[in-house]
Design a protein around this motif. Sequence first.
Motif, PDB file in Angstrom:
ATOM      1  N   THR A   1       0.818  -1.224   0.000  1.00 37.32           N
ATOM      2  CA  THR A   1       0.000   0.000   0.000  1.00 37.32           C
ATOM      3  C   THR A   1       0.850   1.272   0.000  1.00 37.32           C
ATOM      4  OG1 THR A   1      -1.933  -1.042   1.007  1.00 37.32           O
ATOM      5  CG2 THR A   1      -1.706   1.338   1.288  1.00 37.32           C
ATOM      6  N   PRO A   2       1.821   1.427   0.919  1.00 35.93           N
ATOM      7  CA  PRO A   2       2.628   2.659   0.866  1.00 35.93           C
ATOM      8  C   PRO A   2       3.461   2.775  -0.403  1.00 35.93           C
ATOM      9  CG  PRO A   2       3.534   1.100   2.465  1.00 35.93           C
ATOM     10  CD  PRO A   2       2.195   0.581   2.056  1.00 35.93           C
ATOM     11  N   VAL A   3       3.921   1.658  -0.938  1.00 33.32           N
ATOM     12  CA  VAL A   3       4.718   1.678  -2.170  1.00 33.32           C
ATOM     13  C   VAL A   3       3.872   2.154  -3.347  1.00 33.32           C
ATOM     14  CG1 VAL A   3       6.010   0.251  -3.803  1.00 33.32           C
ATOM     15  CG2 VAL A   3       6.242  -0.143  -1.352  1.00 33.32           C
ATOM     16  N   MET A   4       2.627   1.690  -3.416  1.00 32.47           N
ATOM     17  CA  MET A   4       1.749   2.101  -4.509  1.00 32.47           C
ATOM     18  C   MET A   4       1.362   3.565  -4.394  1.00 32.47           C
ATOM     19  SD  MET A   4      -0.595  -1.362  -4.771  1.00 32.47           S
ATOM     20  CE  MET A   4      -1.555  -0.773  -6.172  1.00 32.47           C
ATOM     21  N   ARG A   5       1.219   4.053  -3.167  1.00 32.94           N
ATOM     22  CA  ARG A   5       0.899   5.476  -2.977  1.00 32.94           C
ATOM     23  C   ARG A   5       2.051   6.357  -3.445  1.00 32.94           C
ATOM     24  NH1 ARG A   5      -1.784   4.985   3.076  1.00 32.94           N
ATOM     25  NH2 ARG A   5      -3.903   4.433   2.390  1.00 32.94           N
TER      26      ARG A   5
ATOM     27  N   ARG B   1      11.625 -14.941   0.912  1.00 32.21           N
ATOM     28  CA  ARG B   1      10.756 -14.993   2.093  1.00 32.21           C
ATOM     29  C   ARG B   1      10.102 -13.630   2.309  1.00 32.21           C
ATOM     30  NH1 ARG B   1       9.956 -17.468   7.295  1.00 32.21           N
ATOM     31  NH2 ARG B   1      11.325 -19.219   6.803  1.00 32.21           N
ATOM     32  N   ILE B   2       8.784 -13.640   2.483  1.00 31.72           N
ATOM     33  CA  ILE B   2       8.071 -12.380   2.691  1.00 31.72           C
ATOM     34  C   ILE B   2       7.346 -12.332   4.031  1.00 31.72           C
ATOM     35  CG2 ILE B   2       7.776 -12.000   0.219  1.00 31.72           C
ATOM     36  CD1 ILE B   2       4.885 -12.894   0.489  1.00 31.72           C
ATOM     37  N   GLY B   3       7.435 -13.406   4.819  1.00 26.45           N
ATOM     38  CA  GLY B   3       6.763 -13.418   6.122  1.00 26.45           C
ATOM     39  C   GLY B   3       7.454 -14.370   7.083  1.00 26.45           C
ATOM     40  N   PRO B   4       7.107 -14.294   8.368  1.00 28.27           N
ATOM     41  CA  PRO B   4       7.717 -15.173   9.370  1.00 28.27           C
ATOM     42  C   PRO B   4       7.178 -16.593   9.266  1.00 28.27           C
ATOM     43  CG  PRO B   4       5.976 -13.875  10.365  1.00 28.27           C
ATOM     44  CD  PRO B   4       6.107 -13.378   8.958  1.00 28.27           C
TER      45      PRO B   4
ATOM     46  N   ARG C   1      14.855 -14.473 -14.029  1.00 24.97           N
ATOM     47  CA  ARG C   1      14.768 -13.528 -15.148  1.00 24.97           C
ATOM     48  C   ARG C   1      15.998 -12.635 -15.130  1.00 24.97           C
ATOM     49  NH1 ARG C   1       9.426 -10.389 -14.237  1.00 24.97           N
ATOM     50  NH2 ARG C   1       8.623 -12.445 -13.743  1.00 24.97           N
ATOM     51  N   ARG C   2      16.555 -12.422 -16.313  1.00 24.64           N
ATOM     52  CA  ARG C   2      17.786 -11.653 -16.392  1.00 24.64           C
ATOM     53  C   ARG C   2      17.535 -10.156 -16.281  1.00 24.64           C
ATOM     54  NH1 ARG C   2      21.054 -14.646 -21.357  1.00 24.64           N
ATOM     55  NH2 ARG C   2      21.309 -16.671 -20.337  1.00 24.64           N
ATOM     56  N   GLN C   3      16.423  -9.692 -16.813  1.00 22.92           N
ATOM     57  CA  GLN C   3      16.157  -8.260 -16.835  1.00 22.92           C
ATOM     58  C   GLN C   3      14.768  -7.994 -16.261  1.00 22.92           C
ATOM     59  OE1 GLN C   3      16.739  -6.996 -20.899  1.00 22.92           O
ATOM     60  NE2 GLN C   3      18.950  -6.837 -20.633  1.00 22.92           N
ATOM     61  N   SER C   4      14.673  -7.938 -14.952  1.00 22.52           N
ATOM     62  CA  SER C   4      13.401  -7.639 -14.305  1.00 22.52           C
ATOM     63  C   SER C   4      13.114  -6.149 -14.429  1.00 22.52           C
ATOM     64  CB  SER C   4      13.459  -8.037 -12.829  1.00 22.52           C
ATOM     65  OG  SER C   4      13.696  -9.417 -12.699  1.00 22.52           O
ATOM     66  N   SER C   5      11.841  -5.815 -14.486  1.00 25.57           N
ATOM     67  CA  SER C   5      11.459  -4.413 -14.570  1.00 25.57           C
ATOM     68  C   SER C   5      11.673  -3.732 -13.234  1.00 25.57           C
ATOM     69  CB  SER C   5       9.988  -4.296 -14.982  1.00 25.57           C
ATOM     70  OG  SER C   5       9.155  -4.757 -13.935  1.00 25.57           O
ATOM     71  N   ALA C   6      11.782  -2.410 -13.264  1.00 23.96           N
ATOM     72  CA  ALA C   6      11.930  -1.646 -12.029  1.00 23.96           C
ATOM     73  C   ALA C   6      10.717  -1.839 -11.130  1.00 23.96           C
ATOM     74  CB  ALA C   6      12.122  -0.162 -12.356  1.00 23.96           C
ATOM     75  N   ALA C   7       9.529  -1.963 -11.747  1.00 24.39           N
ATOM     76  CA  ALA C   7       8.307  -2.168 -10.970  1.00 24.39           C
ATOM     77  C   ALA C   7       8.361  -3.494 -10.213  1.00 24.39           C
ATOM     78  CB  ALA C   7       7.089  -2.122 -11.888  1.00 24.39           C
ATOM     79  N   PHE C   8       8.787  -4.549 -10.907  1.00 22.63           N
ATOM     80  CA  PHE C   8       8.853  -5.855 -10.259  1.00 22.63           C
ATOM     81  C   PHE C   8       9.895  -5.865  -9.156  1.00 22.63           C
ATOM     82  CE2 PHE C   8      10.358 -10.230  -9.857  1.00 22.63           C
ATOM     83  CZ  PHE C   8       9.174 -10.894  -9.672  1.00 22.63           C
TER      84      PHE C   8
ATOM     85  N   VAL D   1       8.528  -4.187  -6.066  1.00 22.62           N
ATOM     86  CA  VAL D   1       7.573  -5.041  -5.358  1.00 22.62           C
ATOM     87  C   VAL D   1       8.301  -6.104  -4.534  1.00 22.62           C
ATOM     88  CG1 VAL D   1       5.794  -6.803  -5.684  1.00 22.62           C
ATOM     89  CG2 VAL D   1       5.639  -4.634  -6.908  1.00 22.62           C
ATOM     90  N   VAL D   2       9.301  -6.733  -5.134  1.00 26.28           N
ATOM     91  CA  VAL D   2      10.055  -7.774  -4.421  1.00 26.28           C
ATOM     92  C   VAL D   2      10.713  -7.210  -3.171  1.00 26.28           C
ATOM     93  CG1 VAL D   2      12.036  -9.342  -4.561  1.00 26.28           C
ATOM     94  CG2 VAL D   2      10.456  -9.162  -6.493  1.00 26.28           C
ATOM     95  N   GLU D   3      11.352  -6.072  -3.288  1.00 24.07           N
ATOM     96  CA  GLU D   3      12.049  -5.482  -2.137  1.00 24.07           C
ATOM     97  C   GLU D   3      11.072  -5.025  -1.062  1.00 24.07           C
ATOM     98  OE1 GLU D   3      15.278  -5.571  -1.406  1.00 24.07           O
ATOM     99  OE2 GLU D   3      15.275  -6.860  -3.180  1.00 24.07           O
ATOM    100  N   ALA D   4       9.902  -4.550  -1.487  1.00 24.92           N
ATOM    101  CA  ALA D   4       8.897  -4.113  -0.504  1.00 24.92           C
ATOM    102  C   ALA D   4       8.332  -5.284   0.270  1.00 24.92           C
ATOM    103  CB  ALA D   4       7.775  -3.352  -1.220  1.00 24.92           C
ATOM    104  N   LEU D   5       8.215  -6.450  -0.378  1.00 25.36           N
ATOM    105  CA  LEU D   5       7.644  -7.616   0.273  1.00 25.36           C
ATOM    106  C   LEU D   5       8.667  -8.415   1.070  1.00 25.36           C
ATOM    107  CD1 LEU D   5       5.313  -8.984  -2.564  1.00 25.36           C
ATOM    108  CD2 LEU D   5       4.639  -7.747  -0.508  1.00 25.36           C
TER     109      LEU D   5
END
Length: 298
Positions: A115-119, A160-163, A280-287, A290-294
């Motif tokens: 949510t904060p990332v999308m805002r 890993r995105i959760g405990p 994937r060799r060339q992930s988009s900035a958007a992807f 999202v990965v780093e936020a999660l």
Amino acid sequence: MQRGDSLDDLAAFAAVARERSFTRAAAKLRLSQSALSQTVRQLEARLGVRLLTRTTRSVAPTEAGERLLGVVAPRFEEIESALASVRELRQKPAGTVRITATEFAIDTLLLPKLTPVMRQNPDLKVEFIVDYGLSNIVSERYDAGVRSGEQVAKDMIAVRIGPDMRMAVVGAPSYFKDRAEPKKPQDLIAHNCINLRLPTHDSLYGWEFEKAHREVKVRVEGQLTCNGTAQLLNGALAGLGLAYVPEGMAQAFIGKGRLKRVLADWCPPYSGYHLFYPSRRQSSAAFNLVVEALRHRA
């Protein structure tokens, strides 16, 4: 002559004409000076006109060369500008990221973290697809999926995105009013259990337990079957039977006395939710955003 060869020849000529030097143009194009000179000569031969005047000290376009440069140079500049803008998209979080996950994972992890990332990034779009069927994310064209660590295929990248998590078997106090509590997983056969139907092969989800390194899987029966965990919980709250749900989903109701937990000693912790996706060799900035936020940070 192939179209690609013709464009390459024109690009070579334009570089020499703009740089006024075969040496500088060759370095810019990462070609040998002799190869570049031969390319320009072949272009002149095909056109039947001299495009460059060469001396020992300088290179300059002829009248025909100036005319050709005036036409092709702006086109190549437009192409370079377009390529630069496309490359810039890789640096900007823009576009849609499609993720398949369970309702519980979406509600408790994905939405709160994104949510904060999308805002902060209005050009970022996220699409959630609720799925309990362990779908093939590649064939279904999802960017990523969410599963517990044990369910992620070995050929996937897992983040890993959760405990760690635990499952819980719960029922309403009214359900236990005239029934004995199950003491071991096999006792569930005599109970009214609420089943989860998986879309994969139209099967029912087996309840999994473990204690002292002993694993037990029970196929339960009952009056109610659902295809979502939220409905399992609501059925248990209504007193319709026992439900097998993530501990975090039932914790608040257990604390308020609206649900009672049984077989807790048969439900050890297991690897929590992971985001998984193909290499994937060339992930988009958007992807990447999202990965780093999660990503789970203990």
